[in-house]
Motif scaffolding. Sequence first.
Motif, PDB file in Angstrom:
ATOM      1  N   LEU A  35       0.768  -1.259  -0.128  1.00 43.91           N
ATOM      2  CA  LEU A  35      -0.124   0.218  -0.012  1.00 43.91           C
ATOM      3  C   LEU A  35       0.574   1.405   0.280  1.00 43.91           C
ATOM      4  CD1 LEU A  35      -3.073  -0.795   2.836  1.00 43.91           C
ATOM      5  CD2 LEU A  35      -2.393  -1.484   0.060  1.00 43.91           C
ATOM      6  N   THR A  36       2.198   1.275   0.967  1.00 39.93           N
ATOM      7  CA  THR A  36       2.502   2.509   0.564  1.00 39.93           C
ATOM      8  C   THR A  36       3.905   1.563   0.954  1.00 39.93           C
ATOM      9  OG1 THR A  36       2.957   2.676   3.275  1.00 39.93           O
ATOM     10  CG2 THR A  36       1.647   3.716   1.985  1.00 39.93           C
ATOM     11  N   ASP A  37       5.250   2.564   1.505  1.00 41.19           N
ATOM     12  CA  ASP A  37       6.703   1.845   1.766  1.00 41.19           C
ATOM     13  C   ASP A  37       6.260   1.157   3.215  1.00 41.19           C
ATOM     14  OD1 ASP A  37       7.600   3.104  -1.166  1.00 41.19           O
ATOM     15  OD2 ASP A  37       8.028   4.602   0.041  1.00 41.19           O
ATOM     16  N   ASN A  38       5.820   1.958   3.323  1.00 42.84           N
ATOM     17  CA  ASN A  38       6.145   0.939   4.946  1.00 42.84           C
ATOM     18  C   ASN A  38       4.167   0.319   5.230  1.00 42.84           C
ATOM     19  OD1 ASN A  38       5.075   3.369   5.280  1.00 42.84           O
ATOM     20  ND2 ASN A  38       5.005   3.602   6.964  1.00 42.84           N
ATOM     21  N   VAL A  39       3.181   0.144   4.422  1.00 45.06           N
ATOM     22  CA  VAL A  39       2.424  -0.696   4.779  1.00 45.06           C
ATOM     23  C   VAL A  39       1.656  -1.485   3.756  1.00 45.06           C
ATOM     24  CG1 VAL A  39       0.075  -0.488   5.417  1.00 45.06           C
ATOM     25  CG2 VAL A  39       1.456   1.276   6.403  1.00 45.06           C
ATOM     26  N   TYR A  40       1.309  -2.950   4.091  1.00 42.42           N
ATOM     27  CA  TYR A  40       1.088  -4.132   3.284  1.00 42.42           C
ATOM     28  C   TYR A  40       0.047  -4.188   3.566  1.00 42.42           C
ATOM     29  CZ  TYR A  40       5.979  -3.807   0.904  1.00 42.42           C
ATOM     30  OH  TYR A  40       6.888  -3.851  -0.076  1.00 42.42           O
ATOM     31  N   VAL A  41      -0.683  -4.883   2.857  1.00 41.18           N
ATOM     32  CA  VAL A  41      -2.503  -5.893   3.403  1.00 41.18           C
ATOM     33  C   VAL A  41      -2.228  -7.404   2.762  1.00 41.18           C
ATOM     34  CG1 VAL A  41      -3.149  -4.609   1.453  1.00 41.18           C
ATOM     35  CG2 VAL A  41      -4.714  -5.416   3.322  1.00 41.18           C
ATOM     36  N   CYS A  42      -2.786  -8.687   3.030  1.00 42.42           N
ATOM     37  CA  CYS A  42      -3.313  -9.472   3.628  1.00 42.42           C
ATOM     38  C   CYS A  42      -4.407  -9.362   2.359  1.00 42.42           C
ATOM     39  CB  CYS A  42      -2.238 -10.238   4.336  1.00 42.42           C
ATOM     40  SG  CYS A  42      -0.533 -10.646   4.833  1.00 42.42           S
ATOM     41  N   ARG A  43      -4.579 -10.156   1.498  1.00 47.01           N
ATOM     42  CA  ARG A  43      -6.378 -10.345   1.126  1.00 47.01           C
ATOM     43  C   ARG A  43      -6.749 -11.698   1.005  1.00 47.01           C
ATOM     44  NH1 ARG A  43      -5.805 -10.106  -3.806  1.00 47.01           N
ATOM     45  NH2 ARG A  43      -3.712 -10.103  -4.493  1.00 47.01           N
ATOM     46  N   SER A  44      -7.277 -11.942   1.731  1.00 49.74           N
ATOM     47  CA  SER A  44      -8.367 -13.114   1.702  1.00 49.74           C
ATOM     48  C   SER A  44     -10.244 -12.512   0.697  1.00 49.74           C
ATOM     49  CB  SER A  44      -8.593 -13.300   2.748  1.00 49.74           C
ATOM     50  OG  SER A  44      -9.664 -13.187   3.597  1.00 49.74           O
ATOM     51  N   GLY A  45     -10.856 -14.183   0.339  1.00 48.26           N
ATOM     52  CA  GLY A  45     -12.144 -14.039   0.023  1.00 48.26           C
ATOM     53  C   GLY A  45     -12.384 -13.304  -1.672  1.00 48.26           C
ATOM     54  N   SER A  46     -12.434 -12.285  -2.164  1.00 46.97           N
ATOM     55  CA  SER A  46     -13.026 -12.791  -3.625  1.00 46.97           C
ATOM     56  C   SER A  46     -11.666 -11.890  -4.175  1.00 46.97           C
ATOM     57  CB  SER A  46     -14.242 -11.821  -4.134  1.00 46.97           C
ATOM     58  OG  SER A  46     -14.177 -11.279  -5.215  1.00 46.97           O
ATOM     59  N   ALA A  47     -10.983 -12.175  -4.701  1.00 47.57           N
ATOM     60  CA  ALA A  47      -9.537 -12.006  -4.853  1.00 47.57           C
ATOM     61  C   ALA A  47     -10.609 -10.327  -6.024  1.00 47.57           C
ATOM     62  CB  ALA A  47      -8.843 -12.730  -6.168  1.00 47.57           C
TER      63      ALA A  47
END
Length: 236
Positions: A50-62
Amino acid sequence: MEDLGLNAPHSMGTTIIGVTYKDGVILGADSRTSTGVYVANRASDKITQLTDNVYVCRSGSAADSQIVSDYVRYFLHQHTIQLGQPATVKVAANLVRLLSYGNKDMLQTGMIVGGWDKYEGGKIYGIPLGGTIIEQPFSIGGSGSSYLYGFLDQAWKDGMTKEEAEDLVKKAVSLAIARDGASGGVVRTVIINEEGVTRNFYPGDQLPLWHEELAPQDSLLDIWGTAASPEPMTTE
């Protein structure tokens, strides 16, 4: 002909996890994306920047998780330009929460936001289906998470080192892969701390085996590719 659901939406029957440790956070995920019972992608990347210092793990509908991630990344880029400094993990997580809650009747996705900022250090926020937001020392999601609650309650501890935390993430995702038919493939991890971001990749032969699980084997295609070409069959 049996309906295999090949026209069903792409779904990440998934295992995602985020844990805090003493210097930051570690995010982890499996890599199986399915369409009905068909594995559409066995090596997908479910941990999105999402930014240089923030990420997101995704689940459910791609599709749902990808569009939410795209919108949040765009808003955070604007936010960073206006402030002249990186967005905090809390701001990023609340943007994901706003989009998820505001569109909860249309979205089928659960997400885990994790990152590091200079104000609060490493933070993990769980944003499950429906759009609530929960700050947690560790968070799990996806279909494989139901196999992990007891394991993580027992295994997680405060103040872990980076090595201990990554080993825990790798072990948890591999356990879910062994037990959950909708999770599979490789394990990816992202380590985020004051020093920056490190991505790691663990193929199946580097993961621990669990009860009754078979060791990885070369596929017939791999064996045929390395063996000498067989003689063509002839009939007398």
